[in-house]
Write a protein that holds these residues in place. Structure first.
Motif, short mmCIF file in Angstrom:
data_model
loop_
_atom_site.label_atom_id
_atom_site.label_comp_id
_atom_site.label_asym_id
_atom_site.label_seq_id
_atom_site.Cartn_x
_atom_site.Cartn_y
_atom_site.Cartn_z
N VAL A 150 11.86 -21.14 47.49
CA VAL A 150 11.50 -22.30 46.71
C VAL A 150 11.68 -23.51 47.90
CG1 VAL A 150 12.32 -21.39 44.76
CG2 VAL A 150 13.74 -22.77 45.82
N ALA A 186 9.94 -32.81 38.57
CA ALA A 186 10.18 -31.35 39.53
C ALA A 186 10.50 -31.61 40.69
CB ALA A 186 8.59 -30.63 39.36
N HIS A 189 9.77 -26.05 43.76
CA HIS A 189 8.64 -25.16 43.76
C HIS A 189 8.52 -24.04 44.29
CE1 HIS A 189 7.04 -29.37 42.35
NE2 HIS A 189 6.35 -28.78 41.43
N GLY A 193 3.16 -22.74 43.57
CA GLY A 193 3.33 -23.94 42.87
C GLY A 193 4.24 -23.60 41.64
N THR A 194 4.76 -23.02 41.02
CA THR A 194 5.74 -22.84 39.99
C THR A 194 6.89 -23.81 39.91
OG1 THR A 194 5.10 -20.31 39.59
CG2 THR A 194 7.17 -21.22 38.60
N VAL A 195 7.00 -24.50 39.14
CA VAL A 195 8.25 -25.32 38.80
C VAL A 195 9.39 -24.64 38.78
CG1 VAL A 195 9.32 -27.24 37.57
CG2 VAL A 195 6.79 -27.16 37.65
N GLU A 196 10.36 -24.96 39.80
CA GLU A 196 11.52 -24.01 40.01
C GLU A 196 13.00 -24.84 39.81
OE1 GLU A 196 12.19 -20.89 40.20
OE2 GLU A 196 10.12 -20.13 40.28
N GLN A 210 15.17 -22.73 37.79
CA GLN A 210 14.35 -21.68 37.11
C GLN A 210 14.72 -20.34 37.40
OE1 GLN A 210 11.84 -21.75 34.28
NE2 GLN A 210 12.86 -19.82 34.39
#
Length: 231
Positions: A150, A186, A189, A193-196, A210
């Motif tokens: 990430v 955010a 990521h 592109g997933t918000v982590e 996440q």
């Protein structure tokens, strides 16, 4: 020096142990171990009772992982892959998170904890991430963590805590934040592109990831939470 009291939310699920096969309030022990190693006193919080009153008796809160949040909580119909919804846990944790935010209680969300925080603030979720990103790397198989890097936003609290611009972390989630809730930013990521990770601007310590830091030997996030409230 007394240890800060760190409440940790937990599951209620059928469980087998010694000679018993019965519903149980349970939690992966990594959460407990990390809080103790960081200098805190862990207290496991089953989803029962009055969450608003409870928030005022804690020094900090960890909202742990678990099943999916009921999509009705953010105004969406259920996806066929949405599973392990526990309405009583949603009730408890959404109430507890809102009380924590109202009272300035330091909060760390883990996996489902990020999703609960986002939902509590009016955000929405991707209900089945493989459809959004085109792969299953965030949750490769039942009971198996994926490991994906990430990227951490420069100047964010999460980057300061981890002392890096990126991290290789343990993932086990098929859902993720879609539209962010009010005030959330955010701060990490995945490459797809997933918000982590998210942080709540204006709150003394409201951070959620996440991924699953309790699954690794790394203790920085738990230590940062405990240090923030240490007398």
């Amino acid at each position: 020096m007394s240890r800060p009291v760190i409440g940790i939310t937990c599951y209620v699920e059928p469980a087998r142990f010694t000679v018993w096969d019965t519903p149980a309030a349970l939690l992966p022990y990594g959460y407990v171990d990390h809080v103790v190693r960081a200098g805190g006193q862990p207290v496991i919080l089953p989803p029962a009772g009055d969450p608003a009153a409870l928030a005022g008796r804690l020094d900090a809160l960890i909202v742990a992982g678990g099943g999916d949040v009921d999509p009705a909580r953010y105004g969406a119909p259920p996806h066929p892959a949405t599973s392990h919804v526990r309405p009583f846990r949603d009730d408890f944790e959404l109430g507890l998170v809102r009380a924590a935010l109202d009272g300035g209680l330091p909060l760390l969300g883990v996996c489902r904890g990020l999703q609960v925080l986002n939902t509590a603030l009016g955000g929405t979720l991707h209900q089945h991430l493989p459809e959004a990103v085109g792969h299953r790397g965030h949750c490769p198989a039942p009971g198996a963590y994926g490991r994906l890097p990430v990227r951490l936003a420069p100047g964010s609290r999460i980057a300061e805590i981890l002392g890096a611009h990126s991290a290789d972390v343990a993932h086990y989630h098929h859902q993720a934040a879609d539209r962010l809730g009010d005030g959330l930013r955010a701060t990490a990521h995945a490459g797809d592109g997933t918000v982590e990770a998210v942080e709540l601007d204006g709150h003394p310590f409201a951070l959620a990831v996440q991924w699953h830091p309790e699954a690794d030997d790394e203790c920085a996030l738990f230590r940062a939470l405990v240090d923030h409230v240490r007398p």
